[in-house]
Scaffold this active site. Structure first.
Site, PDB file in Angstrom:
ATOM      1  N   ASP A 152      30.159  -7.482 -49.938  1.00  0.00           N
ATOM      2  CA  ASP A 152      29.435  -7.212 -49.271  1.00  0.00           C
ATOM      3  C   ASP A 152      28.348  -7.438 -48.189  1.00  0.00           C
ATOM      4  N   CYS A 180      53.746   7.904 -44.842  1.00  0.00           N
ATOM      5  CA  CYS A 180      52.278   9.316 -45.025  1.00  0.00           C
ATOM      6  C   CYS A 180      51.302   8.511 -43.783  1.00  0.00           C
ATOM      7  N   CYS A 192      45.642  10.173 -44.705  1.00  0.00           N
ATOM      8  CA  CYS A 192      43.744  10.110 -44.055  1.00  0.00           C
ATOM      9  C   CYS A 192      43.254  10.351 -42.696  1.00  0.00           C
ATOM     10  N   CYS A 225      32.692   7.563 -37.809  1.00  0.00           N
ATOM     11  CA  CYS A 225      33.359   7.209 -38.800  1.00  0.00           C
ATOM     12  C   CYS A 225      31.806   8.231 -39.280  1.00  0.00           C
ATOM     13  N   CYS A 239      31.209   8.902 -46.611  1.00  0.00           N
ATOM     14  CA  CYS A 239      32.529  10.029 -46.497  1.00  0.00           C
ATOM     15  C   CYS A 239      33.158   9.695 -47.435  1.00  0.00           C
ATOM     16  N   CYS A 284      44.318  10.603 -50.417  1.00  0.00           N
ATOM     17  CA  CYS A 284      44.884   9.619 -50.572  1.00  0.00           C
ATOM     18  C   CYS A 284      45.759  10.051 -52.246  1.00  0.00           C
TER      19      CYS A 284
HETATM   20  C1  B12 Z   1      31.603  -2.616 -41.300  1.00  0.00           C
HETATM   21  C2  B12 Z   1      31.858  -1.665 -43.175  1.00  0.00           C
HETATM   22  C3  B12 Z   1      31.685  -0.743 -43.087  1.00  0.00           C
HETATM   23  C4  B12 Z   1      31.792  -0.152 -41.867  1.00  0.00           C
HETATM   24  C5  B12 Z   1      33.696  -0.059 -40.437  1.00  0.00           C
HETATM   25  C6  B12 Z   1      34.644   0.249 -41.894  1.00  0.00           C
HETATM   26  C7  B12 Z   1      35.909  -0.273 -41.192  1.00  0.00           C
HETATM   27  N1  B12 Z   1      36.997   0.388 -41.741  1.00  0.00           N
HETATM   28  O1  B12 Z   1      35.543  -1.528 -40.458  1.00  0.00           O
HETATM   29  C8  B12 Z   1      31.762   1.000 -42.020  1.00  0.00           C
HETATM   30  C9  B12 Z   1      30.535   1.713 -41.877  1.00  0.00           C
HETATM   31  C10 B12 Z   1      32.234   2.478 -41.194  1.00  0.00           C
HETATM   32  C11 B12 Z   1      32.310   1.836 -43.692  1.00  0.00           C
HETATM   33  C12 B12 Z   1      32.764   2.382 -44.062  1.00  0.00           C
HETATM   34  C13 B12 Z   1      33.261   2.851 -45.426  1.00  0.00           C
HETATM   35  N2  B12 Z   1      32.792   1.521 -45.960  1.00  0.00           N
HETATM   36 CO1  B12 Z   1      32.894  -0.133 -45.605  1.00  0.00          CO
HETATM   37  N3  B12 Z   1      32.772  -2.240 -45.038  1.00  0.00           N
HETATM   38  C14 B12 Z   1      32.015  -2.634 -44.312  1.00  0.00           C
HETATM   39  C15 B12 Z   1      32.295  -4.311 -44.226  1.00  0.00           C
HETATM   40  C16 B12 Z   1      30.712  -4.647 -44.180  1.00  0.00           C
HETATM   41  C17 B12 Z   1      33.529  -5.156 -43.255  1.00  0.00           C
HETATM   42  C18 B12 Z   1      34.266  -4.721 -42.932  1.00  0.00           C
HETATM   43  C19 B12 Z   1      35.137  -5.170 -41.430  1.00  0.00           C
HETATM   44  O2  B12 Z   1      34.908  -6.560 -41.427  1.00  0.00           O
HETATM   45  N4  B12 Z   1      34.870  -4.645 -40.288  1.00  0.00           N
HETATM   46  C20 B12 Z   1      36.436  -4.750 -39.503  1.00  0.00           C
HETATM   47  C21 B12 Z   1      37.483  -4.658 -38.947  1.00  0.00           C
HETATM   48  C22 B12 Z   1      37.595  -5.144 -38.059  1.00  0.00           C
HETATM   49  O3  B12 Z   1      37.984  -5.085 -40.030  1.00  0.00           O
HETATM   50  P1  B12 Z   1      39.342  -4.072 -40.906  1.00  0.00           P
HETATM   51  O4  B12 Z   1      39.499  -2.219 -40.447  1.00  0.00           O
HETATM   52  O5  B12 Z   1      39.593  -5.411 -42.253  1.00  0.00           O
HETATM   53  O6  B12 Z   1      40.763  -4.562 -39.844  1.00  0.00           O
HETATM   54  C23 B12 Z   1      41.103  -5.473 -39.755  1.00  0.00           C
HETATM   55  C24 B12 Z   1      42.701  -4.171 -39.552  1.00  0.00           C
HETATM   56  O7  B12 Z   1      42.532  -2.787 -39.979  1.00  0.00           O
HETATM   57  C25 B12 Z   1      43.422  -4.062 -38.203  1.00  0.00           C
HETATM   58  N5  B12 Z   1      42.461  -3.709 -36.764  1.00  0.00           N
HETATM   59  C26 B12 Z   1      41.085  -2.984 -37.317  1.00  0.00           C
HETATM   60  N6  B12 Z   1      41.164  -2.162 -36.029  1.00  0.00           N
HETATM   61  C27 B12 Z   1      41.923  -2.786 -34.712  1.00  0.00           C
HETATM   62  C28 B12 Z   1      41.311  -2.494 -33.395  1.00  0.00           C
HETATM   63  C29 B12 Z   1      42.545  -2.947 -32.695  1.00  0.00           C
HETATM   64  C30 B12 Z   1      43.244  -2.699 -31.757  1.00  0.00           C
HETATM   65  C31 B12 Z   1      43.757  -4.194 -33.806  1.00  0.00           C
HETATM   66  C32 B12 Z   1      44.963  -4.128 -33.123  1.00  0.00           C
HETATM   67  C33 B12 Z   1      43.793  -3.765 -34.943  1.00  0.00           C
HETATM   68  C34 B12 Z   1      43.102  -3.426 -35.819  1.00  0.00           C
HETATM   69  O8  B12 Z   1      43.176  -6.244 -37.855  1.00  0.00           O
HETATM   70  C35 B12 Z   1      41.769  -6.604 -38.345  1.00  0.00           C
HETATM   71  C36 B12 Z   1      42.063  -7.327 -39.376  1.00  0.00           C
HETATM   72  O9  B12 Z   1      43.179  -7.323 -40.601  1.00  0.00           O
HETATM   73  C37 B12 Z   1      32.941  -4.369 -45.971  1.00  0.00           C
HETATM   74  C38 B12 Z   1      32.498  -5.490 -46.370  1.00  0.00           C
HETATM   75  C39 B12 Z   1      33.078  -7.102 -45.556  1.00  0.00           C
HETATM   76  N7  B12 Z   1      32.165  -7.965 -45.891  1.00  0.00           N
HETATM   77  O10 B12 Z   1      34.639  -6.670 -45.438  1.00  0.00           O
HETATM   78  C40 B12 Z   1      32.372  -3.484 -46.299  1.00  0.00           C
HETATM   79  C41 B12 Z   1      34.169  -2.609 -47.180  1.00  0.00           C
HETATM   80  C42 B12 Z   1      35.356  -2.374 -46.821  1.00  0.00           C
HETATM   81  N8  B12 Z   1      33.408  -0.865 -47.199  1.00  0.00           N
HETATM   82  C43 B12 Z   1      33.887  -0.262 -48.382  1.00  0.00           C
HETATM   83  C44 B12 Z   1      33.541   1.374 -48.700  1.00  0.00           C
HETATM   84  C45 B12 Z   1      33.896   1.403 -50.000  1.00  0.00           C
HETATM   85  C46 B12 Z   1      33.141   1.808 -47.601  1.00  0.00           C
HETATM   86  C47 B12 Z   1      33.096   3.419 -48.178  1.00  0.00           C
HETATM   87  C48 B12 Z   1      34.385   3.780 -48.970  1.00  0.00           C
HETATM   88  C49 B12 Z   1      32.200   3.797 -48.475  1.00  0.00           C
HETATM   89  C50 B12 Z   1      31.566   5.138 -47.985  1.00  0.00           C
HETATM   90  N9  B12 Z   1      31.841   6.006 -49.495  1.00  0.00           N
HETATM   91  O11 B12 Z   1      31.356   6.259 -46.306  1.00  0.00           O
HETATM   92  C51 B12 Z   1      33.906   3.966 -46.421  1.00  0.00           C
HETATM   93  C52 B12 Z   1      34.484   3.831 -45.992  1.00  0.00           C
HETATM   94  C53 B12 Z   1      35.328   4.443 -44.094  1.00  0.00           C
HETATM   95  C54 B12 Z   1      36.736   3.754 -44.304  1.00  0.00           C
HETATM   96  N10 B12 Z   1      37.604   4.477 -44.120  1.00  0.00           N
HETATM   97  O12 B12 Z   1      36.911   2.259 -44.208  1.00  0.00           O
HETATM   98  C55 B12 Z   1      34.329  -1.772 -49.451  1.00  0.00           C
HETATM   99  C56 B12 Z   1      35.962  -0.947 -49.518  1.00  0.00           C
HETATM  100  C57 B12 Z   1      36.388  -1.148 -50.537  1.00  0.00           C
HETATM  101  C58 B12 Z   1      38.271  -0.803 -50.750  1.00  0.00           C
HETATM  102  N11 B12 Z   1      38.669  -0.540 -51.732  1.00  0.00           N
HETATM  103  O13 B12 Z   1      39.015  -1.490 -49.651  1.00  0.00           O
HETATM  104  C59 B12 Z   1      34.266  -3.122 -48.996  1.00  0.00           C
HETATM  105  C60 B12 Z   1      35.178  -3.726 -48.829  1.00  0.00           C
HETATM  106  C61 B12 Z   1      32.673  -3.521 -49.183  1.00  0.00           C
HETATM  107  C62 B12 Z   1      32.957  -3.875 -50.625  1.00  0.00           C
HETATM  108  N12 B12 Z   1      32.478  -4.781 -51.000  1.00  0.00           N
HETATM  109  O14 B12 Z   1      33.619  -3.314 -51.276  1.00  0.00           O
HETATM  110  N13 B12 Z   1      31.659   0.208 -44.329  1.00  0.00           N
HETATM  111  S1  SF4 Z   2      46.311   5.288 -47.218  1.00  0.00           S
HETATM  112 FE1  SF4 Z   2      46.724   6.864 -49.216  1.00  0.00          FE
HETATM  113  S2  SF4 Z   2      46.506   8.401 -47.265  1.00  0.00           S
HETATM  114 FE2  SF4 Z   2      46.848   6.921 -45.706  1.00  0.00          FE
HETATM  115  S3  SF4 Z   2      48.298   6.581 -45.313  1.00  0.00           S
HETATM  116 FE3  SF4 Z   2      48.309   5.172 -46.761  1.00  0.00          FE
HETATM  117  S4  SF4 Z   2      49.153   7.208 -48.994  1.00  0.00           S
HETATM  118 FE4  SF4 Z   2      48.558   7.374 -47.062  1.00  0.00          FE
HETATM  119  S1  SF4 Z   3      35.352   7.834 -44.273  1.00  0.00           S
HETATM  120 FE1  SF4 Z   3      35.201   9.902 -43.521  1.00  0.00          FE
HETATM  121  S2  SF4 Z   3      34.690   9.792 -41.326  1.00  0.00           S
HETATM  122 FE2  SF4 Z   3      35.195   7.620 -42.191  1.00  0.00          FE
HETATM  123  S3  SF4 Z   3      36.825   7.419 -41.823  1.00  0.00           S
HETATM  124 FE3  SF4 Z   3      36.827   7.995 -43.980  1.00  0.00          FE
HETATM  125  S4  SF4 Z   3      37.054  10.518 -43.148  1.00  0.00           S
HETATM  126 FE4  SF4 Z   3      36.691   9.181 -41.549  1.00  0.00          FE
END
Ligand code: B12
Ligand code: SF4
Ligand code: SF4
Length: 369
Positions: free
Chosen positions: A146, A203, A206, A226, A253, A260
């Site tokens: 991270d 499913c 989430c 979020c 959160c 899940c």
């Molecule tokens: C920025 C960030 C956040 C942001 C944005 C999250 C996100 N999903 O992007 C915020 C602050 C919201 C966040 C929250 C959380 N995070 Co965070 N976060 C990061 C971080 C630093 C970068 C993630 C990233 O690159 N996002 C950018 C987008 C582009 O990436 P992506 O979702 O992977 O997108 C891919 C696809 O989903 C798709 N896609 C996404 N958006 C779109 C849009 C369109 C139009 C299309 C076509 C496709 C598409 O394409 C992308 C490429 O394949 C990583 C660490 C790291 N360096 O990777 C940790 C990381 C992902 N986070 C982590 C954690 C634990 C959390 C939380 C659970 C913390 C909490 N309990 O509050 C929450 C979970 C929220 C959630 N559901 O994601 C862990 C996840 C571990 C795991 N099991 O996967 C990480 C890996 C940190 C770590 N080293 O452990 N996080």
């Molecule tokens: S991540 Fe978990 S809760 Fe979300 S669609 Fe996949 S199996 Fe269902």
């Molecule tokens: S962490 Fe909470 S607010 Fe963010 S995507 Fe998951 S359920 Fe939604």
């Protein structure tokens, strides 16, 4: 060699370790689409590095593989019915056994109840790299968790540590998703592991459970909605329409992960670093709101929460207290009101505004009728 790396990793608290190819070209379009939609909000660091996030070899020249590792963080003390308990605390009105007396339950994300994972994982990955160097001689590497512009979920999924769920996090059938990711980028061409197959199927729990509708489509998260972003990353005033859905989530959160089904297989942490500190698994919101800045810094020494600072801490708690006040009665309502009133003259305009909003949430008898 890979078998030995895995065995050493297990000794260091990692529950799985794989070798990933670092070609993430398939993730570039998704990353750019995410940025173009502005889903990163104020997280400028997500935009600053552009496609470098998907190109580890540009970040650390010479990189040909990544050792990808995951470390479970569910505190060892969590009882077997931990998911039901977490859900009950999120909905204190209908639950039993949440809070004691006139306590006002606050919810802090599970990952943040112990020590800051950045320090824990980095130190352990460094130990692993040193062990490998002792065995094979000097090699080029850099450890991350991270802490650098690397798409960790994409990389870990490529190495087969799990698949990307519709909530965008990595998950695995044997471990759910309650684990951190870390990597060692290396210049040694170890044999790469294949990606894992996906098991989300039809499913969408989430997506449906997210209180703020932040998962706008499968695999697409609008961070601006979020609660994790709003309570941890975002520095400004929390948009009013999102305050009520935040409920009593005051730091991070877990809803999408609690919903899940695979998280019934979530693994317990093996390291004491993730043991719960300061009773953060069942805190009283009024008590947390009463901490002075000095208490905040002292009690949360070594915790990831400390990074948001006392001002944002109070902002988040004010939102939680306002939400609690809406339905609170009797002594609990009195405690909440008194706590909020005590901060009406807080030096921070941000805190004052959230406190005023919170006090205004109490329904007057007229509004109720
Ligand atoms: C920025 C960030 C956040 C942001 C944005 C999250 C996100 N999903 O992007 C915020 C602050 C919201 C966040 C929250 C959380 N995070 Co965070 N976060 C990061 C971080 C630093 C970068 C993630 C990233 O690159 N996002 C950018 C987008 C582009 O990436 P992506 O979702 O992977 O997108 C891919 C696809 O989903 C798709 N896609 C996404 N958006 C779109 C849009 C369109 C139009 C299309 C076509 C496709 C598409 O394409 C992308 C490429 O394949 C990583 C660490 C790291 N360096 O990777 C940790 C990381 C992902 N986070 C982590 C954690 C634990 C959390 C939380 C659970 C913390 C909490 N309990 O509050 C929450 C979970 C929220 C959630 N559901 O994601 C862990 C996840 C571990 C795991 N099991 O996967 C990480 C890996 C940190 C770590 N080293 O452990 N996080
Ligand atoms: S991540 Fe978990 S809760 Fe979300 S669609 Fe996949 S199996 Fe269902
Ligand atoms: S962490 Fe909470 S607010 Fe963010 S995507 Fe998951 S359920 Fe939604």
């Amino acid at each position: 060699m890979v078998e030995r790396i895995r065995a050493w990793g297990a000794e260091l608290g990692f529950d799985d370790i794989r070798i990933a190819d670092v070609d993430l070209r398939h993730a570039e379009a998704g990353l750019m689409a995410w940025l173009e939609k502005g889903f990163h909000g104020d997280m400028d660091y997500m935009a600053n590095h552009g496609l470098k996030r998907a190109r580890p070899a540009e970040l650390v020249p010479g990189t040909v593989r990544a050792i990808v590792a995951r470390m479970p963080y569910l505190p060892a003390s969590m009882p077997a019915d931990w998911r039901q308990r977490e859900l009950a605390r999120l909905d204190p009105d209908t639950s039993t056994g949440t809070g004691q007396g006139d306590d006002v339950p606050a919810v802090i994300s599970v990952y943040a109840r112990g020590r800051d994972y950045h320090k824990v994982l980095r130190a352990r990955l460094q130990q692993l790299a040193t062990r490998i160097a002792n065995e094979i001689g000097p090699f080029g590497y850099r450890v991350f968790t991270d802490s650098a512009p690397v798409m960790e979920v994409a990389l870990a999924s490529q190495g087969g540590l799990g698949w990307r769920g519709k909530h965008t996090l990595l998950l695995d059938r044997a471990a759910g998703s309650l684990f951190f990711l870390g990597e060692i980028l290396i210049d040694v061409p170890l044999p790469a592991d294949p990606p894992a197959s996906a098991h989300c199927g039809q499913c969408r729990r989430c997506i449906d459970v997210c209180p703020t509708g932040a998962i706008v489509a499968p695999y697409q998260l609008d961070a601006r909605r979020c609660i994790s972003y709003l309570t941890i990353e975002y520095k400004g005033a929390i948009p009013e329409p999102l305050r009520a859905p935040m409920g009593n989530r005051v730091y991070g959160c877990d809803d999408c992960q609690l919903a899940c089904p695979w998280n019934k297989f979530a693994q317990r942490a093996t390291l004491p670093d993730f043991d719960v500190r300061n009773k953060l698994d069942a805190p009283d919101m009024v008590t947390l709101f009463g901490w002075t800045e000095q208490e905040f810094n002292q009690r949360l020494e070594g915790s990831p929460i400390r990074r948001i600072g006392h001002e944002r801490w109070l902002r988040n708690l004010a939102v939680g207290l306002g939400n609690a006040l809406r339905d609170a009665q009797g002594p609990a309502a009195q405690r909440i009101r008194a706590a909020l009133q005590a901060r009406q003259a807080d030096p921070s305009p941000l805190v004052r505004e959230h406190v005023e909003w919170a006090l205004a949430q109490q329904r007057t008898p007229a509004a109720l009728s």
